[in-house]
Each structure stands twice: as C-alpha cells, then as structure tokens.
Design an enzyme around this catalytic site. Structure first.
Site, PDB file in Angstrom:
ATOM      1  CG  HIS A   1      -3.516  -5.111   1.365  1.00  0.00           C
ATOM      2  ND1 HIS A   1      -3.955  -4.450   0.234  1.00  0.00           N
ATOM      3  CD2 HIS A   1      -4.233  -4.595   2.393  1.00  0.00           C
ATOM      4  CE1 HIS A   1      -4.904  -3.576   0.575  1.00  0.00           C
ATOM      5  NE2 HIS A   1      -5.099  -3.649   1.887  1.00  0.00           N
TER       6      HIS A   1
ATOM      7  CG  HIS B   1      -8.093  -5.677   5.101  1.00  0.00           C
ATOM      8  ND1 HIS B   1      -9.279  -5.205   4.567  1.00  0.00           N
ATOM      9  CD2 HIS B   1      -7.125  -4.850   4.629  1.00  0.00           C
ATOM     10  CE1 HIS B   1      -9.022  -4.152   3.805  1.00  0.00           C
ATOM     11  NE2 HIS B   1      -7.725  -3.911   3.829  1.00  0.00           N
ATOM     12  CD  GLU B   2      -3.932  -4.239   6.614  1.00  0.00           C
ATOM     13  OE1 GLU B   2      -3.257  -3.995   5.595  1.00  0.00           O
ATOM     14  OE2 GLU B   2      -4.953  -3.583   6.911  1.00  0.00           O
TER      15      GLU B   2
ATOM     16  CB  CYS C   1      -9.118  -0.975   1.995  1.00  0.00           C
ATOM     17  SG  CYS C   1      -7.419  -1.190   1.466  1.00  0.00           S
TER      18      CYS C   1
ATOM     19  CD  GLN D   1      -2.951  -0.878   2.323  1.00  0.00           C
ATOM     20  OE1 GLN D   1      -2.690  -1.397   3.394  1.00  0.00           O
ATOM     21  NE2 GLN D   1      -4.033  -0.126   2.135  1.00  0.00           N
TER      22      GLN D   1
HETATM   23 CO    CO Z   1      -6.469  -2.558   2.935  1.00  0.00          CO
END
Ligand code: CO
Length: 151
Positions: free
Chosen positions: A134, A130-131, A88, A51
């Site tokens: 990624h 969630h992470e 997010c 990210q």
């Molecule tokens: Co996210």
C-alpha cells in the site's frame, strides 16, 4: 480516538507512493490510534495510512492480539511461498489469490521513534507484505489471480 473514512479503490490516493515520516509528532500518534480503531471497526488484520487518505509510510497489523505498528518500514528478509486468498478494506467487494512469502522480517520505527524488528509467519507475513505494498501504491488486485466477488 476517532474513526476515519476508508479510501476505496478507484481513488488515486491509493496509487501514490507514500512519503517517509520525518518526525513523530502528536498528529502521527493520533493517526496511529485512529488507524487501529478504524481497522478494528472493519474487522481488518491490517491497515496502511494511505487507506485513510494520509500518504505517509505507516501501517498497522494486528493478529492474535499482537499489534505491529510500523513507521518507515523496510522488509529485510523474506522466505517461502504460500498461495492464498487475500482481501483488502479498500477493495471491499473482491477477493483474490496472491502468492506471498511464509516468513518476513521487517524493521521500522515504533511510536516512540525507536527502531523495532518484527518477524512474522503465514498470516502475519502476508499482512506485512500487503500493507507494505500500500505504501508504494500497490493493491492486492494488481498481483492476484482468480479475482472474484466476495460473498
Ligand atoms: Co489492503
């Protein structure tokens, strides 16, 4: 520490698989510090290295003042199911409903290169998943139902 730019959905960096960290050097330490600062500046509960444009298997989750910093994480146990809204930092305008486990046990390395094991329930379990996604190029909108505009 410095703020880094958040990569926004549509950029193909977010769709790539991140690589394992092979040595924890000063650049990794700076990256971790910058990721935490960047996440806090956006009031996020988690952030993954892709990210901020770095394709390395690293993420941070912070819930209730506890910081979980993980390098090369591996989910070793998950149980339960909870269906809840999710958002997010890389998908700033949308929210959607995602099914996640209520309990997750995860292992990885801390910034000293030591193996750590963390357990998380509810929000922490959700954030770990969630992470972790990624790092494999997966976004919550891939799994969500009832996707809608954030008000
Ligand atoms: Co996210």
């Amino acid at each position: 520490m410095a703020l880094r730019n958040i990569v926004i959905e549509g950029d193909e960096i977010l769709r790539k698989r991140s690589r394992e960290v092979t040595s924890i050097d000063d650049r990794i330490i700076t990256l971790l510090d910058d990721m935490l600062e960047t996440m806090r500046s956006k009031e996020g509960v988690g952030i993954a290295a892709p990210q901020v444009g770095v394709l390395k298997r690293i993420f941070i989750v912070e819930v209730d003042g506890i910081i979980y910093e993980l390098i090369n994480p591996e989910i070793i146990e998950k149980t339960g199911s909870r269906i809840e809204d999710e958002a997010c930092l890389s998908v700033p305008s949308l929210v959607g409903v995602v099914e996640r486990p209520t309990y997750v046990k995860i292992k990885g390395l801390n910034r000293k290169g030591e193996e750590v094991v963390y357990e998380g329930n509810d929000l922490v379990a959700k954030a770990f998943c969630h992470e972790y996604d990624h790092l494999d190029g997966i976004l919550f909108i891939d799994k969500a139902t009832d996707i809608r505009e954030l008000e």
